[in-house]
Design a protein around this motif. Sequence first.
Motif, PDB file in Angstrom:
ATOM      1  N   SER A 106       0.858  -1.183   0.000  1.00 36.88           N
ATOM      2  CA  SER A 106       0.000   0.000   0.000  1.00 36.88           C
ATOM      3  C   SER A 106       0.889   1.226   0.000  1.00 36.88           C
ATOM      4  O   SER A 106       1.353   1.674   1.039  1.00 36.88           O
ATOM      5  CB  SER A 106      -0.903   0.009   1.234  1.00 36.88           C
ATOM      6  N   TYR A 107       1.133   1.765  -1.192  1.00 35.44           N
ATOM      7  CA  TYR A 107       2.040   2.902  -1.298  1.00 35.44           C
ATOM      8  C   TYR A 107       1.312   4.193  -1.621  1.00 35.44           C
ATOM      9  O   TYR A 107       1.900   5.249  -1.598  1.00 35.44           O
ATOM     10  CB  TYR A 107       3.070   2.647  -2.401  1.00 35.44           C
ATOM     11  N   GLU A 108       0.058   4.102  -1.963  1.00 36.20           N
ATOM     12  CA  GLU A 108      -0.644   5.309  -2.346  1.00 36.20           C
ATOM     13  C   GLU A 108      -2.089   5.202  -1.916  1.00 36.20           C
ATOM     14  O   GLU A 108      -2.634   4.123  -1.727  1.00 36.20           O
ATOM     15  CB  GLU A 108      -0.567   5.525  -3.861  1.00 36.20           C
ATOM     16  N   ARG A 109      -2.706   6.380  -1.747  1.00 35.13           N
ATOM     17  CA  ARG A 109      -4.112   6.396  -1.363  1.00 35.13           C
ATOM     18  C   ARG A 109      -4.699   7.729  -1.803  1.00 35.13           C
ATOM     19  O   ARG A 109      -3.980   8.638  -2.217  1.00 35.13           O
ATOM     20  CB  ARG A 109      -4.272   6.221   0.151  1.00 35.13           C
ATOM     21  N   GLU A 110      -5.983   7.850  -1.711  1.00 30.65           N
ATOM     22  CA  GLU A 110      -6.646   9.120  -1.985  1.00 30.65           C
ATOM     23  C   GLU A 110      -7.302   9.597  -0.707  1.00 30.65           C
ATOM     24  O   GLU A 110      -7.848   8.805   0.064  1.00 30.65           O
ATOM     25  CB  GLU A 110      -7.689   8.963  -3.092  1.00 30.65           C
ATOM     26  N   ASP A 111      -7.223  10.914  -0.460  1.00 31.29           N
ATOM     27  CA  ASP A 111      -7.903  11.445   0.707  1.00 31.29           C
ATOM     28  C   ASP A 111      -9.389  11.638   0.383  1.00 31.29           C
ATOM     29  O   ASP A 111      -9.869  11.221  -0.666  1.00 31.29           O
ATOM     30  CB  ASP A 111      -7.253  12.750   1.171  1.00 31.29           C
ATOM     31  N   GLU A 112     -10.087  12.280   1.291  1.00 31.04           N
ATOM     32  CA  GLU A 112     -11.536  12.422   1.108  1.00 31.04           C
ATOM     33  C   GLU A 112     -11.891  13.223  -0.129  1.00 31.04           C
ATOM     34  O   GLU A 112     -12.975  13.089  -0.677  1.00 31.04           O
ATOM     35  CB  GLU A 112     -12.128  13.080   2.356  1.00 31.04           C
ATOM     36  N   ASP A 113     -10.978  14.076  -0.580  1.00 31.59           N
ATOM     37  CA  ASP A 113     -11.241  14.887  -1.770  1.00 31.59           C
ATOM     38  C   ASP A 113     -10.743  14.235  -3.048  1.00 31.59           C
ATOM     39  O   ASP A 113     -10.760  14.838  -4.108  1.00 31.59           O
ATOM     40  CB  ASP A 113     -10.577  16.262  -1.609  1.00 31.59           C
ATOM     41  N   ALA A 140       0.967  10.209  -0.798  1.00 36.21           N
ATOM     42  CA  ALA A 140       1.917   9.102  -0.673  1.00 36.21           C
ATOM     43  C   ALA A 140       1.956   8.612   0.758  1.00 36.21           C
ATOM     44  O   ALA A 140       1.938   9.401   1.702  1.00 36.21           O
ATOM     45  CB  ALA A 140       3.312   9.561  -1.100  1.00 36.21           C
ATOM     46  N   GLU A 141       1.993   7.298   0.911  1.00 30.67           N
ATOM     47  CA  GLU A 141       2.143   6.707   2.227  1.00 30.67           C
ATOM     48  C   GLU A 141       3.575   6.903   2.720  1.00 30.67           C
ATOM     49  O   GLU A 141       4.527   6.898   1.940  1.00 30.67           O
ATOM     50  CB  GLU A 141       1.819   5.209   2.174  1.00 30.67           C
ATOM     51  N   VAL A 177       5.821   7.283  -7.710  1.00 32.53           N
ATOM     52  CA  VAL A 177       5.945   7.596  -6.291  1.00 32.53           C
ATOM     53  C   VAL A 177       6.188   6.322  -5.482  1.00 32.53           C
ATOM     54  O   VAL A 177       5.351   5.419  -5.458  1.00 32.53           O
ATOM     55  CB  VAL A 177       4.697   8.326  -5.773  1.00 32.53           C
ATOM     56  N   VAL A 178       7.337   6.269  -4.819  1.00 30.22           N
ATOM     57  CA  VAL A 178       7.636   5.150  -3.923  1.00 30.22           C
ATOM     58  C   VAL A 178       6.972   5.386  -2.577  1.00 30.22           C
ATOM     59  O   VAL A 178       6.419   4.475  -1.975  1.00 30.22           O
ATOM     60  CB  VAL A 178       9.163   4.977  -3.750  1.00 30.22           C
TER      61      VAL A 178
END
Length: 359
Positions: free
Chosen positions: A37-44, A49-50, A137-138
């Motif tokens: 799990s290296y990336e995510r999206e916020d509420e928007d 990047a993690e 993005v790492v």
Amino acid sequence: MDLAGVRQTVNGKSYAFVIAVLCVGVILLSGLLQGFSYEREDEDGVFEAEALTLHHMRADIAHQSLEAFNAGALATLRTSFFIYAKREVEMPAVGQPFDVIISVSEQPAAKPQEIPEGMVEAREFVDPFEDPDPALVVGAVEPKHLLLLNKYNVFADHVLLVTKTFEDQRHLLDFPDFTALYEVVTAVPAVGFFNSGFEAGASQPHRHMQAIPTDIFQGFRPEAEFALPIDELIFSALERDEIEQGKPQRLGKLPYDHAVWVFGEHRGLFRIKYLELLKTLDLIGPNEDADRDTVTPKPHNMILTGAWIMVIPRSQRMYSQIDVNALGFIGSLLVRVTDDVIPVIDPMAVLCGVSYGCT
């Protein structure tokens, strides 16, 4: 001189290389089984990047390189390689005190263009680090850096450590810069380096440092005692008591101006050591207020490993149509060729041509 403590930070012997590769393989397999799990999206819906964990960093880089390759996000330069072996004889002007890895490419390259200072200050240029491709993005190296894959890489797993918001590449590195770079250097392990502006080989004005895993270098010279060609010179000088640990000094066999600081048992305070090296080389004034964000030293390259830091002043970016950055002073040059003709290369002449002090 007992160098065991210093040597442990180098990880340069062949058996260490094999162990490192096996460890990376085990960690990578473990990560694949557990899920990355290296990336995510916020509420928007904005990409974030993690934060990276140190003990998985080498595997994180390898995993993201594979993902980026599969996604077509990398523009790796096609090259062949050969080793220009060191020589002690002085021909034509100086000897060559360390091996140099020559990367040969037939891919054309546009002549590097410096972005005018006014455009940099006004931010009137395309900044590839402002909103990086998520495939590159790492992860995040807190508090203020992102670790990205180098899109235009020659070496596998070459990464960039960039500031999340714009900072000028020409200005002094700060404490968070060194903290983040040393974390990457020791966790991977890798060699870190910095090109302080266009004349020093930087391709972008947005602050970025770089790192390449030492096991990548070991693969080019698997029987060598040290992964980095320059390490052989530094540690042989230590063994012969030609240099000491714990202060800025010069290696007698290097013809160009430079200063190196071997850490020994006293690691840390890297920015203070960096400033001392800059002052030793007259790259900043002795009374310069180094706490100001806008202090601009003269062009230079900085190299950082787990065992030492080195600074080399730069006179120009290119010599004999060879574009040189800090990698040249580690022991690696990229040469562009045409019509399958490899030009005659004198690596020390090239390095002397972009620095100062050679006679």
